[in-house]
Design a protein around this motif. Structure first.
Motif, PDB file in Angstrom:
ATOM      1  N   LEU A 242      43.123  62.272  81.827  1.00 23.03           N
ATOM      2  CA  LEU A 242      42.519  62.409  83.162  1.00 23.03           C
ATOM      3  C   LEU A 242      42.330  61.006  83.717  1.00 23.03           C
ATOM      4  O   LEU A 242      41.667  60.174  83.099  1.00 23.03           O
ATOM      5  CB  LEU A 242      41.169  63.121  83.095  1.00 23.03           C
ATOM      6  CG  LEU A 242      41.139  64.561  82.582  1.00 23.03           C
ATOM      7  CD1 LEU A 242      39.707  65.074  82.587  1.00 23.03           C
ATOM      8  CD2 LEU A 242      42.020  65.467  83.414  1.00 23.03           C
ATOM      9  N   THR A 243      42.902  60.725  84.856  1.00 24.72           N
ATOM     10  CA  THR A 243      42.769  59.407  85.467  1.00 24.72           C
ATOM     11  C   THR A 243      42.352  59.565  86.924  1.00 24.72           C
ATOM     12  O   THR A 243      42.706  60.541  87.582  1.00 24.72           O
ATOM     13  CB  THR A 243      44.089  58.623  85.400  1.00 24.72           C
ATOM     14  OG1 THR A 243      45.123  59.371  86.081  1.00 24.72           O
ATOM     15  CG2 THR A 243      44.506  58.383  83.966  1.00 24.72           C
ATOM     16  N   GLY A 244      41.602  58.599  87.382  1.00 25.73           N
ATOM     17  CA  GLY A 244      41.168  58.634  88.768  1.00 25.73           C
ATOM     18  C   GLY A 244      40.137  57.556  89.041  1.00 25.73           C
ATOM     19  O   GLY A 244      39.864  56.694  88.206  1.00 25.73           O
ATOM     20  N   THR A 245      39.557  57.623  90.236  1.00 29.09           N
ATOM     21  CA  THR A 245      38.566  56.653  90.681  1.00 29.09           C
ATOM     22  C   THR A 245      37.187  57.284  90.685  1.00 29.09           C
ATOM     23  O   THR A 245      37.024  58.417  91.150  1.00 29.09           O
ATOM     24  CB  THR A 245      38.921  56.143  92.087  1.00 29.09           C
ATOM     25  OG1 THR A 245      40.233  55.563  92.063  1.00 29.09           O
ATOM     26  CG2 THR A 245      37.934  55.091  92.548  1.00 29.09           C
ATOM     27  N   LEU A 246      36.221  56.552  90.169  1.00 28.32           N
ATOM     28  CA  LEU A 246      34.852  57.054  90.137  1.00 28.32           C
ATOM     29  C   LEU A 246      34.242  57.016  91.535  1.00 28.32           C
ATOM     30  O   LEU A 246      34.491  56.092  92.318  1.00 28.32           O
ATOM     31  CB  LEU A 246      33.998  56.213  89.194  1.00 28.32           C
ATOM     32  CG  LEU A 246      34.386  56.213  87.711  1.00 28.32           C
ATOM     33  CD1 LEU A 246      33.452  55.297  86.939  1.00 28.32           C
ATOM     34  CD2 LEU A 246      34.336  57.617  87.143  1.00 28.32           C
ATOM     35  N   SER A 247      33.440  58.024  91.826  1.00 29.34           N
ATOM     36  CA  SER A 247      32.705  58.054  93.088  1.00 29.34           C
ATOM     37  C   SER A 247      31.316  58.629  92.827  1.00 29.34           C
ATOM     38  O   SER A 247      31.153  59.481  91.945  1.00 29.34           O
ATOM     39  CB  SER A 247      33.443  58.904  94.138  1.00 29.34           C
ATOM     40  OG  SER A 247      33.586  60.240  93.681  1.00 29.34           O
ATOM     41  N   PRO A 248      30.301  58.167  93.556  1.00 27.81           N
ATOM     42  CA  PRO A 248      28.952  58.702  93.349  1.00 27.81           C
ATOM     43  C   PRO A 248      28.915  60.201  93.635  1.00 27.81           C
ATOM     44  O   PRO A 248      29.489  60.672  94.615  1.00 27.81           O
ATOM     45  CB  PRO A 248      28.101  57.919  94.352  1.00 27.81           C
ATOM     46  CG  PRO A 248      28.897  56.686  94.654  1.00 27.81           C
ATOM     47  CD  PRO A 248      30.332  57.090  94.558  1.00 27.81           C
ATOM     48  N   LEU A 249      28.251  60.923  92.757  1.00 28.35           N
ATOM     49  CA  LEU A 249      28.136  62.364  92.954  1.00 28.35           C
ATOM     50  C   LEU A 249      27.273  62.673  94.164  1.00 28.35           C
ATOM     51  O   LEU A 249      27.496  63.657  94.872  1.00 28.35           O
ATOM     52  CB  LEU A 249      27.557  63.013  91.697  1.00 28.35           C
ATOM     53  CG  LEU A 249      27.550  64.542  91.662  1.00 28.35           C
ATOM     54  CD1 LEU A 249      28.970  65.087  91.729  1.00 28.35           C
ATOM     55  CD2 LEU A 249      26.857  65.042  90.402  1.00 28.35           C
ATOM     56  N   THR A 250      26.259  61.834  94.414  1.00 25.14           N
ATOM     57  CA  THR A 250      25.376  62.025  95.566  1.00 25.14           C
ATOM     58  C   THR A 250      25.513  60.833  96.492  1.00 25.14           C
ATOM     59  O   THR A 250      25.219  59.701  96.100  1.00 25.14           O
ATOM     60  CB  THR A 250      23.911  62.169  95.115  1.00 25.14           C
ATOM     61  OG1 THR A 250      23.812  63.231  94.169  1.00 25.14           O
ATOM     62  CG2 THR A 250      23.012  62.478  96.298  1.00 25.14           C
ATOM     63  N   GLU A 251      25.981  61.086  97.686  1.00 26.28           N
ATOM     64  CA  GLU A 251      26.175  60.033  98.691  1.00 26.28           C
ATOM     65  C   GLU A 251      25.846  60.603 100.063  1.00 26.28           C
ATOM     66  O   GLU A 251      26.338  61.671 100.432  1.00 26.28           O
ATOM     67  CB  GLU A 251      27.609  59.514  98.656  1.00 26.28           C
ATOM     68  CG  GLU A 251      27.912  58.462  99.706  1.00 26.28           C
ATOM     69  CD  GLU A 251      29.316  57.910  99.602  1.00 26.28           C
ATOM     70  OE1 GLU A 251      29.787  57.278 100.559  1.00 26.28           O
ATOM     71  OE2 GLU A 251      29.954  58.104  98.540  1.00 26.28           O
TER      72      GLU A 251
END
Length: 376
Positions: free
Chosen positions: A61-70
């Motif tokens: 699994l590859t990808g970019t992290l992003s905040p769950l709450t924004e």
């Protein structure tokens, strides 16, 4: 006399031929010895000992992290932005002031709505007195019922106008509170969209706040593998900038449909980040365990060969190279493949493709015989 000489010459020729033949037979070389059988010599690193191991199939699994709450805090009222109290990277608490809009216009609207309420209340008082007077006249039959109904209707309209004015006053007073923008949750300021002194419109973006305690990774998974995934499966991640340090996460959501224009399905994994070490936008590489098989016979995939629809390996047994047809199972991410049939634990096989080998050719190991060949 001439005839005798001819006979004598012929006898000499025959004798010479016989003597030459005898000499040739005596000087003939002996027959060559049979050629020695070829022997293939293997280095220790060329061989692999088959043994039971644990096979773990994983899916990357590859990808970019992003905040769950924004959340992007927007202006709920229009006006001049008189103060922006925070900057990018600053931590904020829930309810902390982020920015403030000049409340002058809002206060003016509140005053106008208060005046509307006062006027509607005064009109209602007059309508109520008029209705009471007309009701007394109706009771004495000085006016008709139709005339009184008109008075009653005017009274009802006055009541409705007062209620409407009071509702508008509530909205105006709320707008007065909305001139101060507050943090909706504890987090970190990610972006300031405007600066103090600018005039902002209704719903204009002002401040973006993120909560880094939980991050999310969206990864595209081939549709053929999606049946092996389920919510709650553990995922191990490596994050750019953190070397070989491993971070744990879990699959929290699986999209019910494929991505438009592809045969992949989006999977969402969540990583707990209580210390706030990780940041949004970092690239992550993760693996999720699909299957774990204990005691599987594993061989390097480089040892397997195919020929005319048959899969086989070369084994070294009794000093000979022997071809062994094998049935293969699952493969892992480390370059090993499971052998279901054709080999037994302890057999020594050729690890890599060393070129053309023949079944039955003699083989020997270079150097001293080791107790155990180096493993993969």
């Amino acid at each position: 006399m001439s005839r005798q000489r001819t006979i004598a010459l012929a006898a000499l020729v025959v004798a010479a031929i016989a003597a030459g033949g005898f000499a040739a037979l005596r000087g003939k070389a002996p027959a060559p010895a049979p050629a020695a059988q070829p022997v293939v010599e293997f280095a220790q690193r060329d061989l692999y000992i088959v043994e039971p191991r644990t096979l773990e199939r994983t899916l990357p699994l590859t990808g970019t992290l992003s905040p769950l709450t924004e959340v992007t805090v927007k202006a709920k009222v229009a006006g001049e932005l008189v103060e922006v109290a925070v900057r990018e990277g600053e931590s904020v608490k829930q309810g902390q002031m982020l920015a403030r809009i000049d409340p002058t216009e809002v206060r003016a609207r509140v005053a106008a709505r208060e005046a509307d309420v006062a006027a509607a209340r005064a009109q209602l008082v007059w309508a109520e007195k008029n209705r009471s007077t007309q009701k007394a006249l109706l009771d004495r039959t000085f006016i008709s019922q139709n005339a009184f109904d008109n008075i009653q209707s005017s009274y009802d309209v006055a009541v409705a106008r007062l209620r409407s004015a009071e509702a508008e006053l509530v909205v105006a007073r709320k707008s007065l509170g909305d001139s101060v923008l507050l943090a909706p949750f504890p987090g970190v300021v990610a972006q300031r969209h405007v600066q103090a002194g600018e005039r902002v419109a209704l719903d204009a973006k002002v401040i973006t706040v993120v909560n880094l305690s939980r991050l999310e990774l969206e990864a595209a998974v081939p549709a053929v593998e999606i049946s092996r995934l389920r919510v709650g499966q553990q995922v191990e991640f490596r994050i750019d900038g953190f070397g070989e340090r491993a971070f744990g996460g879990r699959i929290e959501r699986i999209n019910p449909a494929t991505v438009s224009g592809s045969r992949s399905i989006s999977v969402y994994a969540v990583i707990d980040n209580p210390q706030g070490e990780l940041r949004g936008g970092l690239f992550a590489q993760g693996t999720v365990s699909l299957e774990r098989i204990e005691g599987a016979l594993l061989v390097p995939a480089s040892a397997v060969r195919e020929e005319i629809g048959q899969t086989f390996v070369y084994a070294i047994a009794e000093g000979l190279v022997k071809r062994r047809n094998v049935a293969l199972g699952a493969a892992d991410a480390g370059g090993s493949v499971q052998v279901l049939q054709g080999l037994v634990p302890g057999e020594r096989i050729v690890r890599v493709n060393l070129g053309a080998l023949r079944d039955g050719v003699s083989a020997r190991l270079a150097g001293p015989q080791p107790a155990e060949t180096a493993r993969q």
